[in-house]
Design an enzyme around this catalytic site. Structure first.
Site, PDB file in Angstrom:
ATOM      1  N   THR A   1      27.757  36.404  23.955  1.00 17.00           N
ATOM      2  CA  THR A   1      26.714  36.643  22.959  1.00 17.00           C
ATOM      3  C   THR A   1      26.529  35.404  22.090  1.00 17.00           C
ATOM      4  O   THR A   1      27.333  34.465  22.131  1.00 17.00           O
ATOM      5  CB  THR A   1      27.074  37.875  22.095  1.00 17.00           C
ATOM      6  OG1 THR A   1      25.992  38.169  21.222  1.00 17.00           O
ATOM      7  CG2 THR A   1      28.335  37.620  21.283  1.00 17.00           C
ATOM      8  N   CYS A   2      25.439  35.396  21.309  1.00 20.46           N
ATOM      9  CA  CYS A   2      25.166  34.297  20.384  1.00 20.46           C
ATOM     10  C   CYS A   2      24.180  34.808  19.348  1.00 20.46           C
ATOM     11  O   CYS A   2      24.224  35.977  18.974  1.00 20.46           O
ATOM     12  CB  CYS A   2      24.640  33.064  21.126  1.00 20.46           C
ATOM     13  SG  CYS A   2      23.090  33.342  22.013  1.00 20.46           S
ATOM     14  N   GLY A   3      23.270  33.959  18.882  1.00 16.97           N
ATOM     15  CA  GLY A   3      22.319  34.382  17.870  1.00 16.97           C
ATOM     16  C   GLY A   3      21.095  35.092  18.429  1.00 16.97           C
ATOM     17  O   GLY A   3      20.674  36.119  17.908  1.00 16.97           O
TER      18      GLY A   3
END
Length: 293
Positions: free
Chosen positions: A259-261
């Site tokens: 995951t990330c932004g």
């Protein structure tokens, strides 16, 4: 070029550039605060024959969240408008070296196309290698890129686009929804790995998008994506990449979710994980990406 290897070198691409079944995509994208226009930069300089893939345009138009995966119909229409079919080999690059191109690599994979690779080191490596650069943009390239975005809009307006030359096959094992992530917080069946900077992960740095809370999903571990590269923004050797995960207590033979932004840089970790799996001879299908967070 090995089918399973997720990257190709600038030298390989230079040797094969121009073959009818090699399609090159400039998937440059930049964070809002960088004030860079990828479409404008593409028109000024790009790899000869490359077409522009708009990460902000080829998205799910039914949500305000950024970079959500488009429907199968919309993606097929967009890729068809770019003149790509299922027999083609797709090579994706970006203007930072190794940043947004893996997002498009993942999009093709999650929608059924395995013949896709990322250019290791991207456009900067191509330039550093002294290879030819196109400094003008043919009308056909402009029309195809704009047609791809229009095809997505048409699909979400419920209208039929032109007959698709590219067929999709959705792979649910490579895609997680918010609900699945919430269930995993309790079940802890998958390791969750965050690609953002440690400051954003720890909540001591603000998120680049207004109104987004700092911090991370409970139980997540942090492997910042810039640690995956050498000084030339090319991937580190697979054994060194594996150590980066192991140092954070991540078990390489256990399934992970990245995951990330907004679902862009997480794909770097997805690609890196695939490299590690090849190095360790472990099935890549243990990895998924939550693109609906």
């Amino acid at each position: 070029m090995a089918q399973d290897d997720p990257v190709v070198s600038a030298q390989w691409l230079q040797q094969h550039l121009g073959q009818l079944d090699i399609k090159v995509l400039d998937a440059s994208w930049y964070m809002p605060q960088e004030s860079r226009d990828p479409w404008q930069e593409y028109q000024v300089a790009h790899i000869p024959g490359a077409l522009f893939f708009d990460i902000d345009g080829i998205v799910n138009r039914a949500t305000d969240l950024p970079h959500m995966l488009p429907s199968e119909e919309a993606f097929a229409a967009a890729v068809s408008a770019l003149g790509i079919n299922n027999h083609d080999k797709v090579v994706v690059y970006d203007g930072k070296g190794f940043f947004s191109a893996p997002r498009v690599w993942w999009m093709f994979r999650v929608l059924g196309h395995d013949k896709v690779w990322v250019l290791d080191g991207g456009f900067p490596q191509w330039q550093a290698s002294g290879f030819n650069i196109a400094s003008s943009c043919p009308d056909d390239a402009v029309l195809k890129s704009k047609a791809a975005n229009s095809a997505v809009e048409t699909a979400y307006n419920g209208k039929l686009a032109n007959a698709a030359t590219f067929q999709t096959e959705f792979r649910p094992q490579l895609f997680w929804t918010l609900e699945k992530v919430k269930q995993n917080v309790a079940a802890k069946a998958h390791q969750v790995v965050d690609a953002r900077a440690k400051g954003r992960f720890d909540g001591v740095m603000p998120e680049p998008r207004e109104g987004v809370r700092s911090g991370h999903i409970p139980g997540t571990k942090c492997v910042p994506f810039p640690e995956m590269f050498d000084g030339a923004q090319t991937l580190l050797p697979a054994d060194e990449l594996s150590k980066k995960f192991e140092q954070e207590g991540i078990l390489l033979d256990h399934p992970i979710v990245v995951t990330c932004g907004s679902g862009v840089t997480a794909c770097i970790l997805a690609l890196v994980w695939k490299s590690c799996m090849l190095f360790l001879d472990i099935s890549f299908e243990t990895l998924t990406l939550p693109s609906s967070l």
